[in-house]
Design an enzyme around this catalytic site. Structure first.
Site, short mmCIF file in Angstrom:
data_model
loop_
_atom_site.label_atom_id
_atom_site.label_comp_id
_atom_site.label_asym_id
_atom_site.label_seq_id
_atom_site.Cartn_x
_atom_site.Cartn_y
_atom_site.Cartn_z
N GLY A 17 0.81 -1.21 0.00
CA GLY A 17 0.00 0.00 0.00
C GLY A 17 0.85 1.26 0.00
O GLY A 17 2.09 1.20 0.08
N THR A 18 0.19 2.41 -0.06
CA THR A 18 0.95 3.66 -0.17
C THR A 18 1.74 3.97 1.11
O THR A 18 2.87 4.45 1.03
CB THR A 18 0.03 4.83 -0.52
N VAL A 19 1.16 3.69 2.28
CA VAL A 19 1.92 3.89 3.51
C VAL A 19 3.05 2.87 3.60
O VAL A 19 4.18 3.20 3.98
CB VAL A 19 1.00 3.82 4.74
N SER A 41 -1.38 -8.89 1.65
CA SER A 41 -2.56 -9.76 1.58
C SER A 41 -2.23 -11.07 0.87
O SER A 41 -1.18 -11.23 0.24
CB SER A 41 -3.68 -9.05 0.84
N SER A 44 -1.13 -10.91 -2.73
CA SER A 44 0.25 -10.55 -3.04
C SER A 44 1.25 -11.56 -2.52
O SER A 44 2.40 -11.61 -3.00
CB SER A 44 0.58 -9.18 -2.42
N CYS A 155 -2.94 11.49 10.39
CA CYS A 155 -2.00 12.36 9.67
C CYS A 155 -2.25 13.84 9.94
O CYS A 155 -1.30 14.62 10.06
CB CYS A 155 -2.06 12.07 8.18
N GLY A 187 -3.53 11.00 1.48
CA GLY A 187 -4.03 10.54 2.77
C GLY A 187 -5.14 9.53 2.66
O GLY A 187 -5.44 8.83 3.63
N HIS A 252 -0.68 18.20 4.09
CA HIS A 252 -1.92 18.70 4.69
C HIS A 252 -1.72 20.12 5.20
O HIS A 252 -0.77 20.40 5.95
CB HIS A 252 -2.34 17.83 5.87
#
Length: 360
Positions: A17-19, A41, A44, A155, A187, A252
């Site tokens: 994922g992005t994080v 997961s 993957s 965040c 985000g 942000h």
């Protein structure tokens, strides 16, 4: 207990994922950690990382992880890890993270699931590392020897609490805070917000975000109980948050008004306070701790996401437009990099601090 200066083996949950990708970029550049295991997961699992991931970072995928086989998010596959970072979505993080810290892993989580549990530190590492004092009680209550869990904040909360902590420490209690956020699309993760919703538009709702900010600020700016068993959130501060999604990729922006419980300081005193703010992670020489936690922008039109989000390699908060407020005492605009100090970077600095203090 490990030597505070040895290289630690790190596992990453939610690595595709992005994080998770941000964790991999930052860890690959960090002298304290070696990426040892990547989990994701079942879809993957068993694939080389480069084949399992839609890479969305502006940095290139580190060569050292490209052919690493992705593993299931199960403690049995993370043997040899000194620390585990979680970039899991909240929909699955609860049970998985519990399995890891109950298996005696040190878990540093970006997910919301355990943030508000009284015996779990909710730690922005440039603000409230004193909350690590409750880890001994957390271990004792769960029958753990090495394992524990520390969470970092939402965040948008991460940027807000930094100047608030500086003001609280220097000038005493705050009584009321109003914050309006303009939050970047990163985000929301990937694929995130639909293009037809965000292009040429602002979405005035981020589900669940406002109560998270309002609650987390009180816990982070509070202390710990006298017996060091639980956190003690502030009871005399009220926070009102309004959160918006805007067409910005990273960073942000938050417009903040603050009322002090006592006599307010001058604008010049506030600026000096923010510039001089420091934290224990800096004193310990943690690799991710920025030289300046807060940058005070004197330009009348700053901070701006494109210009200021990478301040301090994304670990600093930029505060500008500091001026008197006709309703409260002072108002200002801040900018925080939402996937660095607001996510993966905070978890990594939390782990650096834990290592330096002998928790790992």
């Amino acid at each position: 207990m490990s030597s505070p200066d040895r290289v630690l083996n790190a596992g990453v949950l939610g690595a595709t994922g992005t994080v998770g990708q941000r964790f991999i970029v930052l860890l690959s550049q960090n002298p304290m950690f070696r990426i040892h295991a990547l989990g994701a997961s079942e879809r993957s699992s068993g694939k080389a990382y480069r084949l399992a991931t839609k890479w969305k970072m502006s940095d290139q995928m580190p060569l050292g992880v490209r052919d690493v086989l992705v593993k299931p998010c199960d403690p049995a596959y993370f043997s040899g890890c000194d620390v585990v970072f979680s970039g899991l979505d909240a929909s699955v993080a609860g049970d998985i993270e519990k399995a890891f810290f109950e298996a005696d892993f040190a878990v540093f989580s970006n997910a919301k699931n355990y943030r508000m549990q009284p015996d779990v530190p909710l730690c922005v590492p440039v603000v409230n590392t004193d909350h690590y004092a409750i880890i001994a009680a957390q271990r004792a209550s769960r029958g753990l020897t090495r394992g524990f869990i520390v969470t970092n904040s939402n965040c948008s909360t991460s940027g807000l609490v930094v100047p608030l902590k500086a003001l609280q420490d220097r000038f005493g209690a705050l009584s009321r805070v109003i914050v309006t956020t303009m939050q970047a699309v990163s985000g929301a993760g990937y694929p995130g917000v639909a293009s037809l919703d965000i292009l040429d538009n602002i979405v005035p709702l981020i589900s669940g975000e406002e109560p998270k900010m309002e609650e987390e600020v009180l816990k982070i700016l509070g202390g710990v109980s006298s017996d060091a068993t639980v956190c003690a959130p502030l009871s005399n501060l009220r926070v009102s948050a309004t959160c918006n999604r805007v067409p910005v990729i990273d960073g942000h922006t938050e417009c903040v008004s603050v009322e002090f419980a006592g006599a307010p300081p001058s604008i010049d005193e506030i600026k000096q306070c923010l510039r001089e703010y420091t934290c224990e992670a800096q004193d310990l020489g943690c690799a991710s701790a920025p030289e300046h936690i807060i940058y005070v922008a004197e330009e009348e039109d700053r901070p701006q996401p494109r210009l200021d989000r990478n301040a301090g390699a994304g670990m600093s908060v930029t505060v500008g437009r500091i001026r008197e407020c006709p309703v409260f005492h002072v108002k200002f605009t801040l900018l925080v990099h939402n996937t660095v100090l607001g996510a993966a970077g905070a978890s990594i600095l939390n782990a650096e601090y834990a290592a330096k203090k002998g928790y790992l």
